[in-house]
Design an enzyme around this catalytic site. Sequence first.
Site, PDB file in Angstrom:
ATOM      1  N   ASN A   1      10.422   9.303  56.116  1.00  0.00           N
ATOM      2  CA  ASN A   1      11.366   8.988  57.876  1.00  0.00           C
ATOM      3  C   ASN A   1      11.853   8.239  57.776  1.00  0.00           C
ATOM      4  O   ASN A   1      12.624   7.772  58.172  1.00  0.00           O
ATOM      5  CB  ASN A   1      10.002   9.179  59.213  1.00  0.00           C
ATOM      6  CG  ASN A   1       9.788  10.179  59.213  1.00  0.00           C
ATOM      7  OD1 ASN A   1      10.254  11.883  58.340  1.00  0.00           O
ATOM      8  ND2 ASN A   1       8.517  10.999  59.793  1.00  0.00           N
TER       9      ASN A   1
ATOM     10  N   ASP B   1      10.952  16.505  57.442  1.00  0.00           N
ATOM     11  CA  ASP B   1      10.825  17.608  58.172  1.00  0.00           C
ATOM     12  C   ASP B   1      10.574  18.371  56.914  1.00  0.00           C
ATOM     13  O   ASP B   1       9.864  19.577  56.935  1.00  0.00           O
ATOM     14  CB  ASP B   1      11.580  18.661  59.084  1.00  0.00           C
ATOM     15  CG  ASP B   1      11.775  17.440  60.474  1.00  0.00           C
ATOM     16  OD1 ASP B   1      10.881  16.582  60.879  1.00  0.00           O
ATOM     17  OD2 ASP B   1      12.735  17.881  60.604  1.00  0.00           O
TER      18      ASP B   1
ATOM     19  N   ASP C   1      -4.550  14.830  55.698  1.00  0.00           N
ATOM     20  CA  ASP C   1      -3.060  13.829  56.629  1.00  0.00           C
ATOM     21  C   ASP C   1      -2.247  13.895  54.592  1.00  0.00           C
ATOM     22  O   ASP C   1      -3.203  12.756  54.037  1.00  0.00           O
ATOM     23  CB  ASP C   1      -3.848  12.881  56.801  1.00  0.00           C
ATOM     24  CG  ASP C   1      -2.569  11.337  57.683  1.00  0.00           C
ATOM     25  OD1 ASP C   1      -1.997  11.883  58.388  1.00  0.00           O
ATOM     26  OD2 ASP C   1      -1.357  10.835  56.671  1.00  0.00           O
TER      27      ASP C   1
ATOM     28  N   HIS D   1      14.286  11.865  59.150  1.00  0.00           N
ATOM     29  CA  HIS D   1      13.583  12.767  59.963  1.00  0.00           C
ATOM     30  C   HIS D   1      13.960  13.753  58.899  1.00  0.00           C
ATOM     31  O   HIS D   1      12.836  15.105  59.324  1.00  0.00           O
ATOM     32  CB  HIS D   1      14.016  13.043  61.344  1.00  0.00           C
ATOM     33  CG  HIS D   1      13.142  11.111  61.494  1.00  0.00           C
ATOM     34  ND1 HIS D   1      11.894  11.413  61.930  1.00  0.00           N
ATOM     35  CD2 HIS D   1      13.275   9.976  61.971  1.00  0.00           C
ATOM     36  CE1 HIS D   1      11.119  10.358  62.358  1.00  0.00           C
ATOM     37  NE2 HIS D   1      13.266   8.949  62.469  1.00  0.00           N
TER      38      HIS D   1
ATOM     39  N   GLU E   1       2.044  14.786  60.604  1.00  0.00           N
ATOM     40  CA  GLU E   1       1.750  15.077  59.670  1.00  0.00           C
ATOM     41  C   GLU E   1       0.149  14.949  58.879  1.00  0.00           C
ATOM     42  O   GLU E   1      -0.063  15.767  57.813  1.00  0.00           O
ATOM     43  CB  GLU E   1       1.918  13.880  58.438  1.00  0.00           C
ATOM     44  CG  GLU E   1       1.205  12.591  58.425  1.00  0.00           C
ATOM     45  CD  GLU E   1       1.238  11.203  59.294  1.00  0.00           C
ATOM     46  OE1 GLU E   1       1.139  10.577  59.342  1.00  0.00           O
ATOM     47  OE2 GLU E   1       2.172  12.049  60.228  1.00  0.00           O
TER      48      GLU E   1
END
Length: 290
Positions: free
Chosen positions: A170, A179, A162, A175, A205
């Site tokens: 974000n 990404d 993670d 975002h 994630e």
Amino acid sequence: MRFYRATRFLFPNSLRLRMFAICFVGTHVPLFALIGWEAWRGAIGWTPVIVVLIAMLAGTAFSLAAINALLQPVRASARALRAMSDGKAAPLDQMDSRDLMGALIASVNRAATSAGERMRELGEAANRDALTGLLNRRGFHALIEGGEGEEERPGGTLALIDIDHFKAINDDHGHGAGDHVLRLFAQRLIAGLRRGDVIARWGGEEFLIFLPATTMGDARAIIDRLAGESRMEPVAAIGGCAITFSAGLTPWVAGHPHEAALLRVDAALYAAKRAGRDCIRETAGMTLSA
């Protein structure tokens, strides 16, 4: 098509019987002409009439059998098209003939090939994460559950990773930036793992890694190396700090359900998060079978 529709009243549900009726009428025109001629002359010779009738019945039976055999490619094409509609693309045996049947078989084979490629593309797309190109959850389960039974599949180690504080990326940068980080991180995992290792984007994630035939100690060394690379050469930074990750490890022993291993590795990851992140935690009590 007009003639086909116009003759449906004969036998609406049987093309063979319809063709038999048409062949019967067509081949018996000479017999009808002979009977009419003999009747006009006023002297019907039943012997030639019977001989011609038997010959025509034999010819009709032969013609019907031959037409039935010639229609086999049509039946095979119909079966192939039904199979395609059921998601099973199976090309037919190619015919060398360049006539109508050969053209039909060639067309069906082109359709079957195109449908097969499309189904493979759709299946691949359904099992892949659109953002990173990695397997998704469905793809991971399909890979693990496909083929032979789990008891025959080699075990290994599962690692659930993670990205630490990903929400801040974000929130602070949008975002699109998040990404971008996910794509870079996925590329880092691909470059840093072995060819036979399985990587999946597990959600958000989180990334799940299966290291086949790998002991916990060896898996720990691999994930430790990836963690060190993330600190020394981070894919991005938040507030000037390198992006790191937390990870959980658990063995998947051959013959044991992988669903139980997924629950254990998820618990190990949360233990790493509770410990302050940027660390690795393992489950205890199981070892990889030799």
